[in-house]
Write a protein that holds these residues in place. Structure first.
Motif, PDB file in Angstrom:
ATOM      1  N   LEU A 171      -2.261  -5.398   9.080  1.00 24.38           N
ATOM      2  CA  LEU A 171      -1.793  -4.139   8.492  1.00 24.38           C
ATOM      3  C   LEU A 171      -0.528  -3.752   9.225  1.00 24.38           C
ATOM      4  O   LEU A 171      -0.519  -3.641  10.453  1.00 24.38           O
ATOM      5  CB  LEU A 171      -2.862  -3.056   8.648  1.00 24.38           C
ATOM      6  CG  LEU A 171      -2.468  -1.632   8.252  1.00 24.38           C
ATOM      7  CD1 LEU A 171      -2.191  -1.563   6.755  1.00 24.38           C
ATOM      8  CD2 LEU A 171      -3.580  -0.667   8.622  1.00 24.38           C
ATOM      9  N   ARG A 172       0.528  -3.576   8.463  1.00 29.74           N
ATOM     10  CA  ARG A 172       1.810  -3.248   9.069  1.00 29.74           C
ATOM     11  C   ARG A 172       2.418  -2.068   8.350  1.00 29.74           C
ATOM     12  O   ARG A 172       2.530  -2.062   7.124  1.00 29.74           O
ATOM     13  CB  ARG A 172       2.752  -4.438   8.968  1.00 29.74           C
ATOM     14  CG  ARG A 172       4.069  -4.169   9.617  1.00 29.74           C
ATOM     15  CD  ARG A 172       4.885  -5.426   9.734  1.00 29.74           C
ATOM     16  NE  ARG A 172       6.082  -5.123  10.496  1.00 29.74           N
ATOM     17  CZ  ARG A 172       7.244  -5.693  10.284  1.00 29.74           C
ATOM     18  NH1 ARG A 172       7.359  -6.604   9.361  1.00 29.74           N
ATOM     19  NH2 ARG A 172       8.272  -5.364  11.002  1.00 29.74           N
ATOM     20  N   LYS A 215      -9.644   0.568  -0.382  1.00 30.15           N
ATOM     21  CA  LYS A 215      -9.689  -0.374  -1.503  1.00 30.15           C
ATOM     22  C   LYS A 215      -8.691  -1.509  -1.310  1.00 30.15           C
ATOM     23  O   LYS A 215      -8.939  -2.642  -1.715  1.00 30.15           O
ATOM     24  CB  LYS A 215      -9.455   0.359  -2.817  1.00 30.15           C
ATOM     25  CG  LYS A 215     -10.621   1.259  -3.185  1.00 30.15           C
ATOM     26  CD  LYS A 215     -10.392   1.981  -4.485  1.00 30.15           C
ATOM     27  CE  LYS A 215     -11.595   2.861  -4.788  1.00 30.15           C
ATOM     28  NZ  LYS A 215     -11.432   3.605  -6.018  1.00 30.15           N
ATOM     29  N   SER A 216      -7.574  -1.215  -0.675  1.00 31.91           N
ATOM     30  CA  SER A 216      -6.609  -2.278  -0.378  1.00 31.91           C
ATOM     31  C   SER A 216      -7.204  -3.296   0.578  1.00 31.91           C
ATOM     32  O   SER A 216      -7.029  -4.506   0.394  1.00 31.91           O
ATOM     33  CB  SER A 216      -5.324  -1.685   0.214  1.00 31.91           C
ATOM     34  OG  SER A 216      -4.609  -0.978  -0.764  1.00 31.91           O
ATOM     35  N   VAL A 217      -7.914  -2.822   1.604  1.00 31.28           N
ATOM     36  CA  VAL A 217      -8.568  -3.734   2.540  1.00 31.28           C
ATOM     37  C   VAL A 217      -9.575  -4.603   1.784  1.00 31.28           C
ATOM     38  O   VAL A 217      -9.637  -5.822   1.986  1.00 31.28           O
ATOM     39  CB  VAL A 217      -9.269  -2.957   3.684  1.00 31.28           C
ATOM     40  CG1 VAL A 217     -10.154  -3.878   4.518  1.00 31.28           C
ATOM     41  CG2 VAL A 217      -8.226  -2.276   4.567  1.00 31.28           C
ATOM     42  N   MET A 218     -10.340  -3.992   0.892  1.00 32.66           N
ATOM     43  CA  MET A 218     -11.350  -4.741   0.139  1.00 32.66           C
ATOM     44  C   MET A 218     -10.722  -5.696  -0.879  1.00 32.66           C
ATOM     45  O   MET A 218     -11.388  -6.596  -1.373  1.00 32.66           O
ATOM     46  CB  MET A 218     -12.319  -3.779  -0.547  1.00 32.66           C
ATOM     47  CG  MET A 218     -13.195  -3.036   0.460  1.00 32.66           C
ATOM     48  SD  MET A 218     -14.495  -2.046  -0.294  1.00 32.66           S
ATOM     49  CE  MET A 218     -13.575  -0.674  -0.946  1.00 32.66           C
ATOM     50  N   SER A 219      -9.448  -5.517  -1.181  1.00 26.09           N
ATOM     51  CA  SER A 219      -8.742  -6.380  -2.133  1.00 26.09           C
ATOM     52  C   SER A 219      -8.030  -7.544  -1.474  1.00 26.09           C
ATOM     53  O   SER A 219      -7.580  -8.465  -2.142  1.00 26.09           O
ATOM     54  CB  SER A 219      -7.687  -5.560  -2.893  1.00 26.09           C
ATOM     55  OG  SER A 219      -8.275  -4.511  -3.594  1.00 26.09           O
ATOM     56  N   ILE A 225      -1.364  -6.416   4.535  1.00 18.83           N
ATOM     57  CA  ILE A 225      -1.191  -5.129   3.870  1.00 18.83           C
ATOM     58  C   ILE A 225       0.048  -4.480   4.466  1.00 18.83           C
ATOM     59  O   ILE A 225       0.148  -4.317   5.686  1.00 18.83           O
ATOM     60  CB  ILE A 225      -2.413  -4.210   4.078  1.00 18.83           C
ATOM     61  CG1 ILE A 225      -3.678  -4.869   3.533  1.00 18.83           C
ATOM     62  CG2 ILE A 225      -2.175  -2.854   3.424  1.00 18.83           C
ATOM     63  CD1 ILE A 225      -4.959  -4.128   3.872  1.00 18.83           C
ATOM     64  N   SER A 226       1.001  -4.146   3.616  1.00 23.38           N
ATOM     65  CA  SER A 226       2.212  -3.452   4.050  1.00 23.38           C
ATOM     66  C   SER A 226       2.078  -1.991   3.644  1.00 23.38           C
ATOM     67  O   SER A 226       2.097  -1.662   2.460  1.00 23.38           O
ATOM     68  CB  SER A 226       3.452  -4.072   3.403  1.00 23.38           C
ATOM     69  OG  SER A 226       3.585  -5.407   3.808  1.00 23.38           O
ATOM     70  N   GLU A 251       0.839  -1.199   0.000  1.00 21.91           N
ATOM     71  CA  GLU A 251       0.000   0.000   0.000  1.00 21.91           C
ATOM     72  C   GLU A 251       0.871   1.244   0.000  1.00 21.91           C
ATOM     73  O   GLU A 251       1.529   1.552   0.988  1.00 21.91           O
ATOM     74  CB  GLU A 251      -0.916  -0.025   1.231  1.00 21.91           C
ATOM     75  CG  GLU A 251      -1.692   1.232   1.479  1.00 21.91           C
ATOM     76  CD  GLU A 251      -2.538   1.650   0.291  1.00 21.91           C
ATOM     77  OE1 GLU A 251      -2.253   2.729  -0.264  1.00 21.91           O
ATOM     78  OE2 GLU A 251      -3.469   0.917  -0.070  1.00 21.91           O
ATOM     79  N   VAL A 252       0.895   1.943  -1.124  1.00 23.08           N
ATOM     80  CA  VAL A 252       1.695   3.164  -1.235  1.00 23.08           C
ATOM     81  C   VAL A 252       0.831   4.415  -1.310  1.00 23.08           C
ATOM     82  O   VAL A 252       1.333   5.521  -1.227  1.00 23.08           O
ATOM     83  CB  VAL A 252       2.662   3.116  -2.444  1.00 23.08           C
ATOM     84  CG1 VAL A 252       3.671   1.998  -2.281  1.00 23.08           C
ATOM     85  CG2 VAL A 252       1.906   2.991  -3.747  1.00 23.08           C
ATOM     86  N   GLY A 253      -0.472   4.259  -1.449  1.00 23.32           N
ATOM     87  CA  GLY A 253      -1.361   5.406  -1.582  1.00 23.32           C
ATOM     88  C   GLY A 253      -1.782   6.011  -0.261  1.00 23.32           C
ATOM     89  O   GLY A 253      -2.196   7.158  -0.193  1.00 23.32           O
ATOM     90  N   GLY A 254      -1.698   5.238   0.807  1.00 22.03           N
ATOM     91  CA  GLY A 254      -2.083   5.753   2.115  1.00 22.03           C
ATOM     92  C   GLY A 254      -3.586   5.914   2.254  1.00 22.03           C
ATOM     93  O   GLY A 254      -4.365   5.076   1.806  1.00 22.03           O
ATOM     94  N   ALA A 255      -4.000   7.007   2.860  1.00 26.06           N
ATOM     95  CA  ALA A 255      -5.420   7.232   3.150  1.00 26.06           C
ATOM     96  C   ALA A 255      -6.265   7.275   1.886  1.00 26.06           C
ATOM     97  O   ALA A 255      -7.455   6.979   1.924  1.00 26.06           O
ATOM     98  CB  ALA A 255      -5.592   8.527   3.940  1.00 26.06           C
TER      99      ALA A 255
END
Length: 130
Positions: free
Chosen positions: A73-74, A37-41, A48-49, A28-32
């Motif tokens: 999530l880390r 969407k990362s969580v939903m993916s 999730i890093s 995850e490089v987009g942040g907030a």
């Protein structure tokens, strides 16, 4: 890879491409702006890093989304430019070389992941792009 600009609902595409399962790892490089969407993916018990916050938009993440899945999530600190340059000088000055166990062409990425998972190895497993 999914281009988030041409596929704004990329989390839906991820689920479609994985037959609804989701992915095991998200960088995850987009942040907030993209965390929801990362969580939903992410697949059940995925990871999730969180590395950065590059997204142009900042969105509020819905609580229900955060608790809708079981994942970890880390946050990962990657340092600043000065630290990167110091590290690069150290690596070059000491002629450090990574130990590479095996290199796979991009077309054999699935085999590379299977090799990484199933075989004892010494060194990195590389997927060559291009």
């Amino acid at each position: 890879m999914i281009n988030y600009r041409t596929t704004p609902d990329w989390h839906i595409a991820v689920r479609e491409w994985t037959d609804g399962r989701g992915v095991d790892r998200v960088v995850e490089v987009g942040g907030a702006g993209t965390l929801e969407k990362s969580v939903m993916s992410t697949a059940f018990e995925g990871q999730i890093s969180l590395i950065g916050g590059l997204a142009d938009e900042v969105q509020t993440v819905q609580f229900n989304t955060l608790v809708s899945n079981v994942y970890s999530l880390r946050s990962i600190a990657v340092g600043n430019r000065t630290q990167f340059e110091e590290m690069s000088r150290f690596i070059a000055g000491h002629r450090l070389q990574p130990v590479i166990d095996r290199v796979f062409p991009f077309e054999e990425a699935a085999s590379a992941f299977a090799y990484l998972k199933d075989r004892p190895r010494f060194g990195k497993v590389v997927i060559r792009v291009g």
